[in-house]
Motif scaffolding. Structure first.
Motif, PDB file in Angstrom:
ATOM      1  N   ALA A 113       0.823  -1.208   0.000  1.00  0.00           N
ATOM      2  CA  ALA A 113       0.000   0.000   0.000  1.00  0.00           C
ATOM      3  C   ALA A 113       0.860   1.261   0.000  1.00  0.00           C
ATOM      4  CB  ALA A 113      -0.938  -0.006   1.215  1.00  0.00           C
ATOM      5  N   ALA A 114       1.923   1.261   0.793  1.00  0.00           N
ATOM      6  CA  ALA A 114       2.787   2.443   0.887  1.00  0.00           C
ATOM      7  C   ALA A 114       3.515   2.706  -0.423  1.00  0.00           C
ATOM      8  CB  ALA A 114       3.781   2.252   2.027  1.00  0.00           C
ATOM      9  N   LEU A 115       4.012   1.664  -1.059  1.00  0.00           N
ATOM     10  CA  LEU A 115       4.713   1.837  -2.338  1.00  0.00           C
ATOM     11  C   LEU A 115       3.759   2.319  -3.421  1.00  0.00           C
ATOM     12  CD1 LEU A 115       7.049  -1.295  -2.412  1.00  0.00           C
ATOM     13  CD2 LEU A 115       7.752   1.092  -2.145  1.00  0.00           C
ATOM     14  N   ALA A 116       2.545   1.759  -3.458  1.00  0.00           N
ATOM     15  CA  ALA A 116       1.562   2.181  -4.455  1.00  0.00           C
ATOM     16  C   ALA A 116       1.233   3.664  -4.298  1.00  0.00           C
ATOM     17  CB  ALA A 116       0.294   1.341  -4.332  1.00  0.00           C
ATOM     18  N   ALA A 117       1.133   4.114  -3.060  1.00  0.00           N
ATOM     19  CA  ALA A 117       0.808   5.514  -2.807  1.00  0.00           C
ATOM     20  C   ALA A 117       1.959   6.455  -3.154  1.00  0.00           C
ATOM     21  CB  ALA A 117       0.413   5.691  -1.334  1.00  0.00           C
ATOM     22  N   ALA A 118       3.170   5.944  -3.116  1.00  0.00           N
ATOM     23  CA  ALA A 118       4.351   6.787  -3.343  1.00  0.00           C
ATOM     24  C   ALA A 118       4.926   6.637  -4.760  1.00  0.00           C
ATOM     25  CB  ALA A 118       5.427   6.445  -2.313  1.00  0.00           C
ATOM     26  N   LYS A 119       4.139   6.080  -5.676  1.00  0.00           N
ATOM     27  CA  LYS A 119       4.643   5.788  -7.028  1.00  0.00           C
ATOM     28  C   LYS A 119       5.281   6.995  -7.692  1.00  0.00           C
ATOM     29  CE  LYS A 119       3.169   4.279 -11.636  1.00  0.00           C
ATOM     30  NZ  LYS A 119       2.040   3.762 -12.473  1.00  0.00           N
ATOM     31  N   ASP A 120       4.611   8.133  -7.679  1.00  0.00           N
ATOM     32  CA  ASP A 120       5.119   9.310  -8.396  1.00  0.00           C
ATOM     33  C   ASP A 120       6.463   9.757  -7.837  1.00  0.00           C
ATOM     34  OD1 ASP A 120       2.887   9.264  -9.986  1.00  0.00           O
ATOM     35  OD2 ASP A 120       1.826  10.842  -8.886  1.00  0.00           O
ATOM     36  N   ASP A 121       6.592   9.780  -6.513  1.00  0.00           N
ATOM     37  CA  ASP A 121       7.853  10.212  -5.896  1.00  0.00           C
ATOM     38  C   ASP A 121       8.989   9.237  -6.220  1.00  0.00           C
ATOM     39  OD1 ASP A 121       6.600  12.407  -4.807  1.00  0.00           O
ATOM     40  OD2 ASP A 121       6.251  11.461  -2.855  1.00  0.00           O
ATOM     41  N   ILE A 122       8.686   7.951  -6.183  1.00  0.00           N
ATOM     42  CA  ILE A 122       9.724   6.952  -6.440  1.00  0.00           C
ATOM     43  C   ILE A 122      10.169   6.983  -7.896  1.00  0.00           C
ATOM     44  CG2 ILE A 122      10.190   4.467  -6.529  1.00  0.00           C
ATOM     45  CD1 ILE A 122       8.334   4.201  -4.071  1.00  0.00           C
ATOM     46  N   LEU A 123       9.220   7.088  -8.829  1.00  0.00           N
ATOM     47  CA  LEU A 123       9.585   7.152 -10.242  1.00  0.00           C
ATOM     48  C   LEU A 123      10.344   8.442 -10.567  1.00  0.00           C
ATOM     49  CD1 LEU A 123       6.507   5.603 -12.090  1.00  0.00           C
ATOM     50  CD2 LEU A 123       8.696   4.555 -11.491  1.00  0.00           C
ATOM     51  N   ALA A 124      10.037   9.518  -9.858  1.00  0.00           N
ATOM     52  CA  ALA A 124      10.790  10.759 -10.059  1.00  0.00           C
ATOM     53  C   ALA A 124      12.235  10.587  -9.598  1.00  0.00           C
ATOM     54  CB  ALA A 124      10.113  11.906  -9.291  1.00  0.00           C
TER      55      ALA A 124
ATOM     56  N   GLU B 272      19.338   7.326  -5.671  1.00  0.00           N
ATOM     57  CA  GLU B 272      18.087   8.069  -5.480  1.00  0.00           C
ATOM     58  C   GLU B 272      16.898   7.107  -5.403  1.00  0.00           C
ATOM     59  OE1 GLU B 272      17.406  11.345  -5.299  1.00  0.00           O
ATOM     60  OE2 GLU B 272      19.240  12.365  -5.928  1.00  0.00           O
ATOM     61  N   SER B 273      16.906   6.111  -6.252  1.00  0.00           N
ATOM     62  CA  SER B 273      15.784   5.167  -6.304  1.00  0.00           C
ATOM     63  C   SER B 273      15.677   4.357  -5.030  1.00  0.00           C
ATOM     64  CB  SER B 273      15.940   4.216  -7.496  1.00  0.00           C
ATOM     65  OG  SER B 273      16.061   4.917  -8.704  1.00  0.00           O
ATOM     66  N   PHE B 274      16.800   3.746  -4.611  1.00  0.00           N
ATOM     67  CA  PHE B 274      16.661   2.852  -3.467  1.00  0.00           C
ATOM     68  C   PHE B 274      16.493   3.596  -2.154  1.00  0.00           C
ATOM     69  CE2 PHE B 274      20.880   3.225  -1.806  1.00  0.00           C
ATOM     70  CZ  PHE B 274      21.839   2.950  -2.771  1.00  0.00           C
ATOM     71  N   VAL B 275      16.953   4.838  -2.066  1.00  0.00           N
ATOM     72  CA  VAL B 275      16.679   5.624  -0.864  1.00  0.00           C
ATOM     73  C   VAL B 275      15.181   5.947  -0.783  1.00  0.00           C
ATOM     74  CG1 VAL B 275      17.008   7.870   0.230  1.00  0.00           C
ATOM     75  CG2 VAL B 275      18.985   6.577  -0.560  1.00  0.00           C
ATOM     76  N   ALA B 276      14.609   6.332  -1.926  1.00  0.00           N
ATOM     77  CA  ALA B 276      13.177   6.657  -1.943  1.00  0.00           C
ATOM     78  C   ALA B 276      12.333   5.437  -1.584  1.00  0.00           C
ATOM     79  CB  ALA B 276      12.785   7.176  -3.332  1.00  0.00           C
ATOM     80  N   ILE B 277      12.667   4.284  -2.162  1.00  0.00           N
ATOM     81  CA  ILE B 277      11.904   3.066  -1.876  1.00  0.00           C
ATOM     82  C   ILE B 277      12.070   2.648  -0.424  1.00  0.00           C
ATOM     83  CG2 ILE B 277      11.720   0.602  -2.392  1.00  0.00           C
ATOM     84  CD1 ILE B 277      12.494   1.282  -5.279  1.00  0.00           C
ATOM     85  N   SER B 278      13.300   2.703   0.072  1.00  0.00           N
ATOM     86  CA  SER B 278      13.551   2.245   1.439  1.00  0.00           C
ATOM     87  C   SER B 278      12.867   3.135   2.477  1.00  0.00           C
ATOM     88  CB  SER B 278      15.055   2.173   1.710  1.00  0.00           C
ATOM     89  OG  SER B 278      15.629   3.459   1.615  1.00  0.00           O
ATOM     90  N   GLN B 279      12.792   4.434   2.200  1.00  0.00           N
ATOM     91  CA  GLN B 279      12.111   5.329   3.137  1.00  0.00           C
ATOM     92  C   GLN B 279      10.622   4.991   3.231  1.00  0.00           C
ATOM     93  OE1 GLN B 279      13.264   9.135   1.474  1.00  0.00           O
ATOM     94  NE2 GLN B 279      14.913   9.406   2.968  1.00  0.00           N
TER      95      GLN B 279
END
Length: 449
Positions: free
Chosen positions: A39-50, A161-168
């Motif tokens: 649920a958290a990853l789905a909600a943060a899709k735009d930030d993670i892809l950026a 940048e990608s893995f920091v965003a995902i891990s957070q």
């Protein structure tokens, strides 16, 4: 998941402590954690892809300067068609799989009131070192949590940048669950790999995800067992009895659907009797997709006669090194062989024991090939691209192993568990058992489980 700049020693010790708690959590608690992550990853899709787009921009510049391979850039792209969706679906697939922990595989009555059981349990602490592939974080976190293992992840600088965003995002999600935050850690300290590889007291298994050079480096610099493969040098043996239309479709899929993947075919072995029948259609289909064929003398002669109008550059002369190279691009080495045994000998000598396939209508020949080829995956009339945890029904995978012990092929949940032996007794001394006067014999009765 915690982001840590602390010492590798501290990270490994914290993961070890967390592994004991995680291993004892019920299935429901581990599944709830996976729901929270999804649920958290789905909600943060735009930030993670950026964040991923920023990594990609730098990576493409590095590739243009020759400092980074195009294959690695391709693996980095989280926005590639279907990749984000596959990552999220993989979490749910893992959640829905049967719990691999606590399964009894043996039950024996040693004597009255003395029962032996073999029960599956987590490995303990996993260290995953990866290049690019930011989806690895979600994959590994899901598999580790479901299988009751703690995991430490160390990514390459190209995907920072990608893995920091995902891990957070994952860290915030886990904070609301029963899974300890230190059970899944992302190490951000620079140059920490060697120190992590020295933590054999607290880390039980290393899983590398990246280039051949990375895997070889890890295997040469640690005492910790390593699960993985250095190369994905896969072959297809094309026989004269193969269905020429279906074979063309499957070979094209194996080479072009994702050339940078470790399960992409790199060598096409062609039976000499197929050079004038099945092979030309396969070659034409590959050339149409932009594949460069590195041909031996016999296959080149056949195509020059039967397909004289192939696109310019589609045909090149093969050199011996081509048959030992994981091209990871639209390049395919082609070699003519006289028999299935010659094909088997070539694969066992030049392949990487990853995945190899035979295209034939002869069932006996196919079984002979699959029995004799020494690879983690051996297929009959199937694309090598099927070597994948999700396609095998494992939910997702931590990697593909060519090891000869523990786990082989795509490694999913079952590959992340081992077992322990439990005995329930009544204080029996072992000295009373044996042969001779006054001794009790062992019963060793197999019981249902």
């Amino acid at each position: 998941m915690s982001l840590t700049n602390g010492s590798p020693e501290a990270a490994a010790a914290a993961a070890r402590d967390a592994s004991f708690t995680l291993a004892s959590l019920p299935t429901s608690a581990r599944n709830e954690a996976l729901d929270a992550i999804h649920a958290a990853l789905a909600a943060a899709k735009d930030d993670i892809l950026a964040a991923n787009a920023r990594d990609l921009e730098l990576a493409r510049k590095a590739a243009a300067d020759g400092a980074l391979s195009q294959a690695l850039v391709s693996r980095l792209d989280l926005g590639k068609k279907g990749k984000w969706e596959d990552m999220l679906q993989g979490i749910l697939d893992v959640r829905d799989l049967e719990d691999p922990v606590g399964k009894t595989s043996l039950r024996t009555k040693l004597d009255d009131d003395l029962i032996l059981e073999r029960v599956s349990c987590p490995i303990g602490v996993l260290l995953i070192i990866f290049e690019a592939r930011p989806e690895v974080i979600a994959n590994i976190a899901s598999l580790a949590i479901k299988s009751g293992n703690a995991a430490i992840l160390k990514g390459g600088k190209e995907s920072t940048e990608s893995f920091v965003a995902i891990s957070q995002v994952i860290s915030s999600a886990l904070a609301k669950t029963q899974v300890p935050n230190s059970a899944i850690q992302l190490v951000t300290t620079r140059d920490a790999i060697l120190q992590l590889l020295s933590q054999d007291r607290n880390i039980d298994l290393v899983i590398p995800r990246g280039s051949n050079e990375l895997v070889r480096y890890i295997k040469e610099h640690t005492k910790i067992p390593v699960l993985g493969h250095a190369d994905g040098l896969c072959s297809i043996y094309l026989t004269a009895t193969a269905d020429k239309h279906k074979a063309a479709v499957a070979v094209v899929d194996a080479k072009t659907s994702y050339p940078a993947a470790c399960n992409s075919v790199e060598t096409l072995l062609v039976q000499d009797k197929a050079l004038g029948t099945v092979f030309p259609g396969v070659a034409a289909a590959l050339a149409e997709k932009g594949v460069t064929l590195r041909l031996d003398a016999a296959s080149k002669a056949a195509l020059s006669e039967l397909l004289p109008s192939l696109p310019e550059g589609a045909i090149q002369d093969a050199v011996p090194q081509d048959y030992d190279t994981e091209h990871l691009s639209l390049t395919l080495a082609v070699k003519t062989v006289a028999s299935v045994d010659e094909a088997i000998a070539h694969i066992n000598a030049h392949g990487s024991h990853h995945t190899d396939s035979i295209f034939t209508s002869d069932g006996a020949e196919a079984e002979h090939f699959m029995n004799r080829v020494d690879s983690a995956g051996v297929y009959w009339n199937a694309s090598t691209r099927l070597a994948d945890g999700m396609r095998y029904g494992f939910g997702t995978e931590v990697g593909i192993s060519t090891n000869k012990i523990h786990s082989r092929g795509p490694v999913g949940l079952d590959g992340l568990t081992i077992y322990k032996y439990k005995i329930r007794g009544d204080y029996q001394p072992t000295t009373q058992y044996g042969e001779g006067e006054g001794k009790r014999p062992w019963k060793h009765e197999r019981l249902a489980f």
